[in-house]
Motif scaffolding. Sequence first.
Motif, PDB file in Angstrom:
ATOM      1  N   PHE A  86       4.164   8.778  -6.386  1.00  0.00           N
ATOM      2  CA  PHE A  86       3.592   9.778  -7.276  1.00  0.00           C
ATOM      3  C   PHE A  86       4.652  10.354  -8.198  1.00  0.00           C
ATOM      4  O   PHE A  86       5.825  10.461  -7.833  1.00  0.00           O
ATOM      5  CB  PHE A  86       2.990  10.931  -6.472  1.00  0.00           C
ATOM      6  CG  PHE A  86       1.624  10.632  -5.920  1.00  0.00           C
ATOM      7  CD1 PHE A  86       1.486  10.028  -4.691  1.00  0.00           C
ATOM      8  CD2 PHE A  86       0.483  10.960  -6.627  1.00  0.00           C
ATOM      9  CE1 PHE A  86       0.231   9.741  -4.166  1.00  0.00           C
ATOM     10  CE2 PHE A  86      -0.775  10.678  -6.123  1.00  0.00           C
ATOM     11  CZ  PHE A  86      -0.908  10.061  -4.886  1.00  0.00           C
ATOM     12  N   PHE A 122      -2.569   6.695   5.569  1.00  0.00           N
ATOM     13  CA  PHE A 122      -1.276   7.233   5.169  1.00  0.00           C
ATOM     14  C   PHE A 122      -1.248   8.728   5.443  1.00  0.00           C
ATOM     15  O   PHE A 122      -2.277   9.390   5.478  1.00  0.00           O
ATOM     16  CB  PHE A 122      -1.050   7.036   3.660  1.00  0.00           C
ATOM     17  CG  PHE A 122      -1.273   5.637   3.179  1.00  0.00           C
ATOM     18  CD1 PHE A 122      -2.534   5.195   2.854  1.00  0.00           C
ATOM     19  CD2 PHE A 122      -0.207   4.760   3.063  1.00  0.00           C
ATOM     20  CE1 PHE A 122      -2.755   3.901   2.413  1.00  0.00           C
ATOM     21  CE2 PHE A 122      -0.404   3.466   2.623  1.00  0.00           C
ATOM     22  CZ  PHE A 122      -1.691   3.029   2.296  1.00  0.00           C
ATOM     23  N   LEU A 131       5.158  10.041   0.084  1.00  0.00           N
ATOM     24  CA  LEU A 131       4.642   9.264   1.196  1.00  0.00           C
ATOM     25  C   LEU A 131       5.475   9.540   2.435  1.00  0.00           C
ATOM     26  O   LEU A 131       6.703   9.412   2.411  1.00  0.00           O
ATOM     27  CB  LEU A 131       4.686   7.781   0.843  1.00  0.00           C
ATOM     28  CG  LEU A 131       4.212   6.808   1.909  1.00  0.00           C
ATOM     29  CD1 LEU A 131       2.733   7.018   2.226  1.00  0.00           C
ATOM     30  CD2 LEU A 131       4.451   5.373   1.473  1.00  0.00           C
ATOM     31  N   TYR A 135       0.757  11.904   3.543  1.00  0.00           N
ATOM     32  CA  TYR A 135       1.599  12.372   2.450  1.00  0.00           C
ATOM     33  C   TYR A 135       1.996  13.814   2.730  1.00  0.00           C
ATOM     34  O   TYR A 135       1.234  14.571   3.330  1.00  0.00           O
ATOM     35  CB  TYR A 135       0.856  12.308   1.111  1.00  0.00           C
ATOM     36  CG  TYR A 135       0.854  10.935   0.490  1.00  0.00           C
ATOM     37  CD1 TYR A 135      -0.075   9.977   0.877  1.00  0.00           C
ATOM     38  CD2 TYR A 135       1.790  10.595  -0.473  1.00  0.00           C
ATOM     39  CE1 TYR A 135      -0.067   8.713   0.306  1.00  0.00           C
ATOM     40  CE2 TYR A 135       1.804   9.333  -1.051  1.00  0.00           C
ATOM     41  CZ  TYR A 135       0.867   8.395  -0.651  1.00  0.00           C
ATOM     42  OH  TYR A 135       0.873   7.157  -1.219  1.00  0.00           O
ATOM     43  N   ILE A 146       0.480   0.919   8.864  1.00  0.00           N
ATOM     44  CA  ILE A 146       0.802  -0.485   9.099  1.00  0.00           C
ATOM     45  C   ILE A 146       2.269  -0.680   9.473  1.00  0.00           C
ATOM     46  O   ILE A 146       2.622  -1.666  10.090  1.00  0.00           O
ATOM     47  CB  ILE A 146       0.486  -1.350   7.864  1.00  0.00           C
ATOM     48  CG1 ILE A 146       1.209  -0.836   6.626  1.00  0.00           C
ATOM     49  CG2 ILE A 146      -1.008  -1.401   7.626  1.00  0.00           C
ATOM     50  CD1 ILE A 146       1.158  -1.803   5.480  1.00  0.00           C
ATOM     51  N   ARG A 151       2.918   5.334   6.766  1.00  0.00           N
ATOM     52  CA  ARG A 151       1.776   4.444   6.583  1.00  0.00           C
ATOM     53  C   ARG A 151       1.507   3.758   7.915  1.00  0.00           C
ATOM     54  O   ARG A 151       2.460   3.404   8.616  1.00  0.00           O
ATOM     55  CB  ARG A 151       2.045   3.426   5.489  1.00  0.00           C
ATOM     56  CG  ARG A 151       3.214   2.503   5.746  1.00  0.00           C
ATOM     57  CD  ARG A 151       3.609   1.714   4.518  1.00  0.00           C
ATOM     58  NE  ARG A 151       4.449   2.501   3.642  1.00  0.00           N
ATOM     59  CZ  ARG A 151       4.882   2.053   2.452  1.00  0.00           C
ATOM     60  NH1 ARG A 151       4.509   0.892   1.996  1.00  0.00           N
ATOM     61  NH2 ARG A 151       5.659   2.813   1.721  1.00  0.00           N
ATOM     62  N   PRO A 176       0.828  -1.205   0.000  1.00  0.00           N
ATOM     63  CA  PRO A 176       0.000   0.000   0.000  1.00  0.00           C
ATOM     64  C   PRO A 176       0.858   1.249   0.000  1.00  0.00           C
ATOM     65  O   PRO A 176       2.000   1.225   0.397  1.00  0.00           O
ATOM     66  CB  PRO A 176      -0.777  -0.116   1.313  1.00  0.00           C
ATOM     67  CG  PRO A 176       0.061  -0.980   2.180  1.00  0.00           C
ATOM     68  CD  PRO A 176       0.799  -1.914   1.274  1.00  0.00           C
ATOM     69  N   GLY A 177       0.265   2.310  -0.479  1.00  0.00           N
ATOM     70  CA  GLY A 177       1.006   3.567  -0.601  1.00  0.00           C
ATOM     71  C   GLY A 177       1.573   3.694  -1.993  1.00  0.00           C
ATOM     72  O   GLY A 177       2.184   2.778  -2.521  1.00  0.00           O
ATOM     73  N   TYR A 178       1.318   4.828  -2.611  1.00  0.00           N
ATOM     74  CA  TYR A 178       1.731   5.001  -3.987  1.00  0.00           C
ATOM     75  C   TYR A 178       3.042   5.740  -4.084  1.00  0.00           C
ATOM     76  O   TYR A 178       3.441   6.446  -3.165  1.00  0.00           O
ATOM     77  CB  TYR A 178       0.729   5.875  -4.748  1.00  0.00           C
ATOM     78  CG  TYR A 178      -0.693   5.438  -4.737  1.00  0.00           C
ATOM     79  CD1 TYR A 178      -1.684   6.383  -4.954  1.00  0.00           C
ATOM     80  CD2 TYR A 178      -1.072   4.126  -4.531  1.00  0.00           C
ATOM     81  CE1 TYR A 178      -3.012   6.038  -4.964  1.00  0.00           C
ATOM     82  CE2 TYR A 178      -2.411   3.770  -4.522  1.00  0.00           C
ATOM     83  CZ  TYR A 178      -3.372   4.730  -4.752  1.00  0.00           C
ATOM     84  OH  TYR A 178      -4.697   4.393  -4.775  1.00  0.00           O
ATOM     85  N   GLU A 196      -6.608   1.350   5.492  1.00  0.00           N
ATOM     86  CA  GLU A 196      -5.169   1.574   5.491  1.00  0.00           C
ATOM     87  C   GLU A 196      -4.993   3.085   5.404  1.00  0.00           C
ATOM     88  O   GLU A 196      -5.567   3.723   4.528  1.00  0.00           O
ATOM     89  CB  GLU A 196      -4.507   0.902   4.291  1.00  0.00           C
ATOM     90  CG  GLU A 196      -4.600  -0.606   4.341  1.00  0.00           C
ATOM     91  CD  GLU A 196      -4.034  -1.270   3.099  1.00  0.00           C
ATOM     92  OE1 GLU A 196      -4.460  -2.389   2.781  1.00  0.00           O
ATOM     93  OE2 GLU A 196      -3.174  -0.644   2.448  1.00  0.00           O
TER      94      GLU A 196
END
Lengths: 113, 108
Positions: free
Chosen positions: A104, B34, B46, B36, B51, B49, A100-102, B32
């Motif tokens: 960019f 996050f 990012l 940013y 997790i 996160r 998970p998490g992109y 989930e």
Amino acid sequence: EPEVTQTPSHQVTQMGQEVILRCVPISNHLYFYWYRQILGQKVEFLVSFYNNEISEKSEIFDDQFSVERPDGSNFTLKIRSTKLEDSAMYFCASSTTGLPGYTFGSGTRLTVV
Amino acid sequence: AQRVTQPEKLLSVFKGAPVELKCNYSYSGSPELFWYVQYSRQRLQLLLRHISRESIKGFTADLNKGETSFHLKKPFAQEEDSAMYYCALSRNNNDMRFGAGTRLTVKP
């Protein structure tokens, strides 16, 4: 560190014209996304793409929009007939299965005049 | 429906002061979450996160399912922390919903 690359960084187009925004995702990524950010507003999801088809799209992503992965590396967003309100930063992102998490890209600023 | 709320559009603190950027979410499943960060004229990066429960650049965030919150905290803010911060929620790898963002300004 691998990057998502977007070209051009800035594009100016006349209302009614078609534009294609280009993205090169990270090579081993399988999921691709487009987001946009109108100046001063939040980042909005447009579309996700996996296995050569759209997996999800938002209400913003109407018939004027389309995405394509024409070859093994590029991922494009086409706006068929641009409107003034399409002016925004368009971000491409990619991710790999199970993480998970992109990541960019740096974005393309589209200005419709 | 999934929704992310960042109640503060702007937050200003002095260097060395603690900072907390609030994020609340609504989602019926297991989210989930996050954070940013977007520095001036740069891409979204990012930061955290939930997790991985990590600390990046001194920032931490704890998921509180009871309060449906995921606030971002740093005990001592630095001037280079000035940026836009976005909280985001993903229900799978298909899409991510962002909050409206909080612009943090750290004054000298």
